[in-house]
Design an enzyme around this catalytic site. Sequence first.
Site, PDB file in Angstrom:
ATOM      1  N   ASP A  58      13.229  43.851  32.858  1.00 29.39           N
ATOM      2  CA  ASP A  58      13.788  42.719  32.155  1.00 29.39           C
ATOM      3  C   ASP A  58      13.358  42.782  30.693  1.00 29.39           C
ATOM      4  O   ASP A  58      12.172  42.727  30.385  1.00 29.39           O
ATOM      5  CB  ASP A  58      13.272  41.441  32.823  1.00 29.39           C
ATOM      6  N   THR A  91      19.251  39.316  27.382  1.00 31.18           N
ATOM      7  CA  THR A  91      18.175  39.438  26.405  1.00 31.18           C
ATOM      8  C   THR A  91      18.073  40.854  25.831  1.00 31.18           C
ATOM      9  O   THR A  91      17.866  41.017  24.634  1.00 31.18           O
ATOM     10  CB  THR A  91      16.834  39.070  27.054  1.00 31.18           C
ATOM     11  N   THR A  92      18.224  41.852  26.687  1.00 28.61           N
ATOM     12  CA  THR A  92      18.145  43.224  26.193  1.00 28.61           C
ATOM     13  C   THR A  92      19.320  43.489  25.252  1.00 28.61           C
ATOM     14  O   THR A  92      19.153  44.060  24.166  1.00 28.61           O
ATOM     15  CB  THR A  92      18.190  44.227  27.362  1.00 28.61           C
ATOM     16  N   ASP A 382      17.641  33.798  38.195  1.00 32.56           N
ATOM     17  CA  ASP A 382      18.663  34.406  37.335  1.00 32.56           C
ATOM     18  C   ASP A 382      20.062  34.138  37.870  1.00 32.56           C
ATOM     19  O   ASP A 382      20.960  33.722  37.135  1.00 32.56           O
ATOM     20  CB  ASP A 382      18.455  35.929  37.248  1.00 32.56           C
TER      21      ASP A 382
HETATM   22  P1  ADP Z   1      20.458  42.143  29.686  1.00 29.96           P
HETATM   23  O1  ADP Z   1      19.010  41.832  29.511  1.00 29.96           O
HETATM   24  O2  ADP Z   1      21.137  42.324  28.372  1.00 29.96           O
HETATM   25  O3  ADP Z   1      21.162  41.183  30.584  1.00 29.96           O
HETATM   26  P2  ADP Z   1      20.721  44.024  31.842  1.00 29.96           P
HETATM   27  O4  ADP Z   1      19.744  45.103  32.133  1.00 29.96           O
HETATM   28  O5  ADP Z   1      20.773  42.860  32.762  1.00 29.96           O
HETATM   29  O6  ADP Z   1      20.494  43.568  30.364  1.00 29.96           O
HETATM   30  O7  ADP Z   1      22.154  44.711  31.780  1.00 29.96           O
HETATM   31  C1  ADP Z   1      23.309  43.977  31.542  1.00 29.96           C
HETATM   32  C2  ADP Z   1      24.455  44.895  31.265  1.00 29.96           C
HETATM   33  O8  ADP Z   1      24.727  45.723  32.402  1.00 29.96           O
HETATM   34  C3  ADP Z   1      25.722  44.102  30.994  1.00 29.96           C
HETATM   35  O9  ADP Z   1      26.345  44.625  29.853  1.00 29.96           O
HETATM   36  C4  ADP Z   1      26.554  44.343  32.244  1.00 29.96           C
HETATM   37  O10 ADP Z   1      27.943  44.286  31.981  1.00 29.96           O
HETATM   38  C5  ADP Z   1      26.114  45.723  32.635  1.00 29.96           C
HETATM   39  N1  ADP Z   1      26.399  46.068  34.042  1.00 29.96           N
HETATM   40  C6  ADP Z   1      26.019  45.456  35.169  1.00 29.96           C
HETATM   41  N2  ADP Z   1      26.503  46.100  36.271  1.00 29.96           N
HETATM   42  C7  ADP Z   1      27.211  47.164  35.798  1.00 29.96           C
HETATM   43  C8  ADP Z   1      27.958  48.229  36.398  1.00 29.96           C
HETATM   44  N3  ADP Z   1      28.081  48.341  37.722  1.00 29.96           N
HETATM   45  N4  ADP Z   1      28.530  49.122  35.579  1.00 29.96           N
HETATM   46  C9  ADP Z   1      28.406  49.019  34.248  1.00 29.96           C
HETATM   47  N5  ADP Z   1      27.722  48.068  33.630  1.00 29.96           N
HETATM   48  C10 ADP Z   1      27.134  47.147  34.383  1.00 29.96           C
END
Ligand code: ADP
Length: 530
Positions: A58, A91-92, A382
């Site tokens: 996270d 957040t990332t 979440d």
């Molecule tokens: P953040 O802290 O920004 O929420 P995450 O590690 O939760 O970061 O990643 C979120 C990103 O991952 C989003 O851009 C979301 O669209 C993408 N994501 C989630 N599942 C998939 C998937 N199966 N394929 C591609 N992207 C994905």
Amino acid sequence: MSEVPILKETTRSTGREALRNNITAAMALAGAVRSTLGPLGQDKLLIDDEGRTMVTNDGVTVLESAKVEHPVANMLINASTTQDRIARDGTTSAVLLSAELLQNAWELVLQGVHPSAIARGYRHAEEACRNHFEHLVIKATDDHMLAAATTSLSGKIHQAMQHHLAALAVQAAKAVVEQRPSGPLADPTRVKILTQTGGSMTDSALVTGLVLAKKRVSDRMPKQLPSGKIALVDGGLERKELMSNVKLNVSSTGVLESFRQKEKTVLLEQINHLVDLGVTLLACKEGIDDDLHAALTEAGIQAYRRVSRADLDLLARGTNATLNNDVKGLTAADVGVFIKSSNERWNGVMHWIVETEEGGATFIAKGSTNEAVGEVERCFADALGVACQLLEEPALLPGGGATQIALARHLRRFAEGFAGREQLAVEAFADALEIIPRTLAQNAGLDPLDTLLQTVAKQTTDGSPNAHFIGLNVEKKQPANMVEDGVVEPLRITRQVLAGATEAALSVLRIDDVLWAKQDPTVPELPEED
Ligand code: ADP
Ligand code: MG
């Protein structure tokens, strides 16, 4: 160096040098979280000063635990924390985007564009994105809501649990949503989370009503109560309260005895007051004297002591009761209502379950170790955040970089309406948005540039009205229709990522003078990415 006395002890960097240092700090920070983005993102092992460890992917957790001293890095961390507070997710992405906006701004500065022109262009670009969202959003159905809650858990917990927790989160959000004149309000803090170590994660469950790991003060009190009235007391039913401010001159044992009797009478009067109000359920923040248990039992009251303030607040919201400092001050209007109150023993621990008119729900997080329970708890929170947002604002955007690619394409067309330097800045903003699909590709072990180009090309040549659904599905390792694949996210998250990252980048661009009170104005050293 300045001659102004107050500046004597400071190190100063100005203009371009200040900007370059600040941008280096932002990039270093982004480097520390880049590899965690997306479902295939890697975990980080965090070790604090006392050697305690935590594994997380996270972004905000990583950043908040990093000991960062650089002020600009801290500005970005604040943006990420705000993102967490407002949208509970993204957040990332917010940190990556702000650092990329800054990096691209730096390249324009090197070409001779003034930071203020870049700032203007970035502002226009962000506004253009906001206005374009309405062409990209899809209305969230129940299925979408479940998909979005699951997406928020991708990469955080194994797949079977993702579905289980997402389904419970949607159910919980629906149990707490209230219809207000201003629209629906779904407050995730109305869902109580109870943790239980022991058993399997998959036994985590949702219970309607409020569950507290508490037992009634006496086993002789009724175990089950049908619907009735509840009183909530922010204090207790104790002798010591009556003693305060009283100075007693004890001349004989008889005086003390009669004083004690008097005290008890006062307390019994309070119980009579509860009976007069028709109360059958009582919860106090502080204690209830042992020798009152019999009287309370006789009055048919089920009573609980040492109930936390947070739980009392949840009870107040569910039952429409008002908290009072003492029993004496309670009026009929302060008393609330409940549908059922019961006691059940789970895993050898007594639990108090209150069902109320206003719904309310309790999530029971289970797992074999404390770490596992913590993971379940965080993931549920979440997914619950996402479900609550969608009940309030049922608008979704496709994930997997699809939205950022669509926005970038839109911005490049929009940039044509600008002359000169601002046009360059709008284009730089568009390029920066693509950091999301590029990083998702990289973390999936794909070539970032090739994959980006391939995905953009698919969106551009698709020709259908849903072309903007095409993003990179990292599980399939190729471009795909993200809505069909169920990778969707609340509009609120993406909108806040854009607003927060732009705001953070603009505040860094405005700085042209950095004064360090310390002797060592170095950029923090953060883990190198490979
Ligand atoms: P953040 O802290 O920004 O929420 P995450 O590690 O939760 O970061 O990643 C979120 C990103 O991952 C989003 O851009 C979301 O669209 C993408 N994501 C989630 N599942 C998939 C998937 N199966 N394929 C591609 N992207 C994905
Ligand atoms: Mg996320």
